[in-house]
Motif scaffolding. Structure first.
Motif, PDB file in Angstrom:
ATOM      1  N   LEU A 118      -8.530   9.577   5.843  1.00  0.00           N
ATOM      2  CA  LEU A 118      -9.115  10.602   4.996  1.00  0.00           C
ATOM      3  C   LEU A 118     -10.620  10.714   5.243  1.00  0.00           C
ATOM      4  CD1 LEU A 118      -8.686  12.665   2.722  1.00  0.00           C
ATOM      5  CD2 LEU A 118      -9.088  10.820   1.069  1.00  0.00           C
ATOM      6  N   GLY A 119     -11.267   9.562   5.380  1.00  0.00           N
ATOM      7  CA  GLY A 119     -12.698   9.569   5.652  1.00  0.00           C
ATOM      8  C   GLY A 119     -13.023  10.230   6.986  1.00  0.00           C
ATOM      9  N   MET A 120     -12.200   9.972   7.996  1.00  0.00           N
ATOM     10  CA  MET A 120     -12.406  10.586   9.303  1.00  0.00           C
ATOM     11  C   MET A 120     -12.240  12.093   9.243  1.00  0.00           C
ATOM     12  SD  MET A 120     -10.634   7.909  11.981  1.00  0.00           S
ATOM     13  CE  MET A 120     -11.103   8.959  13.356  1.00  0.00           C
ATOM     14  N   ILE A 121     -11.258  12.542   8.454  1.00  0.00           N
ATOM     15  CA  ILE A 121     -11.039  13.982   8.310  1.00  0.00           C
ATOM     16  C   ILE A 121     -12.232  14.643   7.649  1.00  0.00           C
ATOM     17  CG2 ILE A 121      -9.649  15.724   7.117  1.00  0.00           C
ATOM     18  CD1 ILE A 121      -7.227  13.888   7.525  1.00  0.00           C
ATOM     19  N   VAL A 122     -12.766  13.988   6.605  1.00  0.00           N
ATOM     20  CA  VAL A 122     -13.925  14.530   5.897  1.00  0.00           C
ATOM     21  C   VAL A 122     -15.142  14.580   6.814  1.00  0.00           C
ATOM     22  CG1 VAL A 122     -15.562  14.107   4.030  1.00  0.00           C
ATOM     23  CG2 VAL A 122     -13.121  13.851   3.613  1.00  0.00           C
ATOM     24  N   GLN A 123     -15.337  13.516   7.614  1.00  0.00           N
ATOM     25  CA  GLN A 123     -16.510  13.423   8.470  1.00  0.00           C
ATOM     26  C   GLN A 123     -16.419  14.326   9.690  1.00  0.00           C
ATOM     27  OE1 GLN A 123     -17.429   9.379   9.537  1.00  0.00           O
ATOM     28  NE2 GLN A 123     -17.282   8.633   7.450  1.00  0.00           N
ATOM     29  N   PHE A 124     -15.266  14.291  10.365  1.00  0.00           N
ATOM     30  CA  PHE A 124     -15.161  14.961  11.649  1.00  0.00           C
ATOM     31  C   PHE A 124     -14.341  16.247  11.611  1.00  0.00           C
ATOM     32  CE2 PHE A 124     -15.772  10.418  12.582  1.00  0.00           C
ATOM     33  CZ  PHE A 124     -16.929  10.494  13.345  1.00  0.00           C
ATOM     34  N   ALA A 144       7.006 -14.478  -3.068  1.00  0.00           N
ATOM     35  CA  ALA A 144       6.790 -14.086  -1.675  1.00  0.00           C
ATOM     36  C   ALA A 144       6.968 -12.582  -1.480  1.00  0.00           C
ATOM     37  CB  ALA A 144       7.751 -14.862  -0.774  1.00  0.00           C
ATOM     38  N   TYR A 145       7.973 -12.017  -2.134  1.00  0.00           N
ATOM     39  CA  TYR A 145       8.235 -10.577  -1.986  1.00  0.00           C
ATOM     40  C   TYR A 145       7.073  -9.760  -2.531  1.00  0.00           C
ATOM     41  CZ  TYR A 145      10.199  -5.964  -2.871  1.00  0.00           C
ATOM     42  OH  TYR A 145      10.410  -4.616  -2.918  1.00  0.00           O
ATOM     43  N   GLN A 146       6.570 -10.143  -3.710  1.00  0.00           N
ATOM     44  CA  GLN A 146       5.468  -9.414  -4.329  1.00  0.00           C
ATOM     45  C   GLN A 146       4.199  -9.506  -3.485  1.00  0.00           C
ATOM     46  OE1 GLN A 146       5.670 -11.474  -8.105  1.00  0.00           O
ATOM     47  NE2 GLN A 146       6.467  -9.630  -9.135  1.00  0.00           N
ATOM     48  N   LYS A 147       3.957 -10.704  -2.921  1.00  0.00           N
ATOM     49  CA  LYS A 147       2.785 -10.861  -2.064  1.00  0.00           C
ATOM     50  C   LYS A 147       2.881  -9.968  -0.827  1.00  0.00           C
ATOM     51  CE  LYS A 147       1.593 -15.625  -3.327  1.00  0.00           C
ATOM     52  NZ  LYS A 147       1.474 -17.009  -2.829  1.00  0.00           N
ATOM     53  N   THR A 148       4.082  -9.941  -0.229  1.00  0.00           N
ATOM     54  CA  THR A 148       4.284  -9.106   0.957  1.00  0.00           C
ATOM     55  C   THR A 148       4.085  -7.630   0.619  1.00  0.00           C
ATOM     56  OG1 THR A 148       5.852 -10.698   1.878  1.00  0.00           O
ATOM     57  CG2 THR A 148       5.907  -8.475   2.763  1.00  0.00           C
ATOM     58  N   PHE A 149       4.643  -7.220  -0.519  1.00  0.00           N
ATOM     59  CA  PHE A 149       4.514  -5.830  -0.959  1.00  0.00           C
ATOM     60  C   PHE A 149       3.048  -5.473  -1.195  1.00  0.00           C
ATOM     61  CE2 PHE A 149       4.109  -2.718  -4.351  1.00  0.00           C
ATOM     62  CZ  PHE A 149       4.859  -1.657  -3.847  1.00  0.00           C
ATOM     63  N   LEU A 150       2.303  -6.372  -1.844  1.00  0.00           N
ATOM     64  CA  LEU A 150       0.900  -6.106  -2.158  1.00  0.00           C
ATOM     65  C   LEU A 150       0.070  -6.013  -0.883  1.00  0.00           C
ATOM     66  CD1 LEU A 150      -1.344  -5.784  -4.245  1.00  0.00           C
ATOM     67  CD2 LEU A 150      -1.552  -8.276  -4.313  1.00  0.00           C
ATOM     68  N   ILE A 151       0.331  -6.925   0.056  1.00  0.00           N
ATOM     69  CA  ILE A 151      -0.417  -6.899   1.323  1.00  0.00           C
ATOM     70  C   ILE A 151      -0.154  -5.606   2.079  1.00  0.00           C
ATOM     71  CG2 ILE A 151      -0.613  -7.971   3.597  1.00  0.00           C
ATOM     72  CD1 ILE A 151      -0.109 -10.666   2.208  1.00  0.00           C
ATOM     73  N   ARG A 152       1.104  -5.196   2.132  1.00  0.00           N
ATOM     74  CA  ARG A 152       1.449  -3.962   2.834  1.00  0.00           C
ATOM     75  C   ARG A 152       0.835  -2.746   2.150  1.00  0.00           C
ATOM     76  NH1 ARG A 152       7.858  -4.767   4.476  1.00  0.00           N
ATOM     77  NH2 ARG A 152       7.494  -6.320   6.135  1.00  0.00           N
ATOM     78  N   PHE A 153       0.884  -2.762   0.816  1.00  0.00           N
ATOM     79  CA  PHE A 153       0.315  -1.640   0.054  1.00  0.00           C
ATOM     80  C   PHE A 153      -1.178  -1.498   0.336  1.00  0.00           C
ATOM     81  CE2 PHE A 153      -2.054  -0.191  -3.672  1.00  0.00           C
ATOM     82  CZ  PHE A 153      -1.513   1.074  -3.845  1.00  0.00           C
ATOM     83  N   LEU A 154      -1.905  -2.618   0.299  1.00  0.00           N
ATOM     84  CA  LEU A 154      -3.337  -2.580   0.546  1.00  0.00           C
ATOM     85  C   LEU A 154      -3.647  -2.153   1.982  1.00  0.00           C
ATOM     86  CD1 LEU A 154      -4.480  -5.806  -1.339  1.00  0.00           C
ATOM     87  CD2 LEU A 154      -4.781  -3.424  -2.067  1.00  0.00           C
ATOM     88  N   GLY A 166      -5.633   1.206   2.799  1.00  0.00           N
ATOM     89  CA  GLY A 166      -6.851   1.179   3.599  1.00  0.00           C
ATOM     90  C   GLY A 166      -6.776   2.120   4.781  1.00  0.00           C
ATOM     91  N   LEU A 167      -5.589   2.147   5.437  1.00  0.00           N
ATOM     92  CA  LEU A 167      -5.389   3.043   6.571  1.00  0.00           C
ATOM     93  C   LEU A 167      -5.497   4.501   6.134  1.00  0.00           C
ATOM     94  CD1 LEU A 167      -4.638   3.487   9.549  1.00  0.00           C
ATOM     95  CD2 LEU A 167      -2.226   3.358   8.867  1.00  0.00           C
ATOM     96  N   PHE A 168      -4.883   4.821   5.007  1.00  0.00           N
ATOM     97  CA  PHE A 168      -4.917   6.181   4.487  1.00  0.00           C
ATOM     98  C   PHE A 168      -6.348   6.607   4.160  1.00  0.00           C
ATOM     99  CE2 PHE A 168      -5.055   8.926   0.711  1.00  0.00           C
ATOM    100  CZ  PHE A 168      -4.402  10.052   1.196  1.00  0.00           C
TER     101      PHE A 168
END
Length: 238
Positions: free
Chosen positions: A24-30, A4-14, A18-20
């Protein structure tokens, strides 16, 4: 199997990754247009003005005049003087062979000559290097229509790829100056008209004048291909 801990960590990491990547894409575009807009507003607030370096050649006379343009400053280095003392708010043109400088919006770009505005591959290549002179344009300083175009850009994701030098073109008003450098000479044009039109309207491109007129085109609103913003200027003294 992940606990359960590893799954939670992986979900949060992803999720954070994705947010990062999205930010980054918004900074490059705009980033470039936002930065241009911010700097322009900041300069207005603090009264910052840009001027062409005094060492750059003086304006050329109107076509047909007997006067001969004379470089100011030193005659060395091709007649353009020594730029070692150029201040932070002075502009040195990136090209005096064929270039454009608009002091009000701190625009400074090379002009790529003889570009077909109907050939996307051709003008896309040109706009990656500067702004484009439409094929069939009149030479700077001569009676007729000197037509220069650029994207502002055509789509947000192309801001970093294509030149966005005309992003702030909408800020120009009647009486503002646009400077063209061509074959070692300087030509000052004064804005007299600003119009928004449809992409299908080729009137401004086809226009021919009995006086030296400069026509500038970009996309409007910025980042779209909905309309075209047209700015026209007449050679000073013509």
């Amino acid at each position: 199997m992940l606990n359960a801990y590893q799954k939670t960590f992986l979900i949060r990491f992803l999720a954070y990754f994705g947010l990062f990547m999205g930010l980054l894409g918004m900074i490059v575009q705009f980033g470039p247009p936002v930065g241009a807009e911010f700097n322009y507003r900041k300069n207005l607030l603090f009264g910052v003005h840009y001027t062409i370096a005094a060492e750059v050649i003086k304006p050329s006379p109107v076509a047909g005049s007997s006067a001969v343009p004379t470089p100011s400053g030193s005659s060395t280095g091709g007649g353009f003087g020594d730029f070692s003392n150029v201040g932070a708010n002075q502009i040195v043109p990136v090209s005096t062979d064929f270039g454009i400088v608009i002091e009000k919006i701190d625009a400074n770009a090379k002009v790529i000559a003889n570009v077909d505005p109907a050939n996307q591959a051709e003008y896309s290549k040109a706009l990656a290097l500067g702004v484009a002179e439409a094929k069939g344009s009149t030479a700077p300083g001569q009676p007729g229509n000197l037509y220069i175009f650029s994207h502002s850009t055509d789509a947000p994701w192309n801001v970093a790829r294509y030149n966005a030098i005309f992003y702030l073109l909408r800020e120009l008003t009647k009486g503002d100056r646009v400077v063209i450098f061509y074959q070692g000479r300087r030509y000052d044009y004064i804005v007299f008209d600003k119009t928004i039109t449809k992409p299908s309207d080729l009137t401004f491109l086809a226009n021919r004048y009995d006086k030296p007129v400069l026509t500038l085109q970009t996309c409007d609103p910025p980042g779209t291909s909905t309309n075209r913003l047209i700015v026209r200027a007449q050679l000073a003294g013509s």
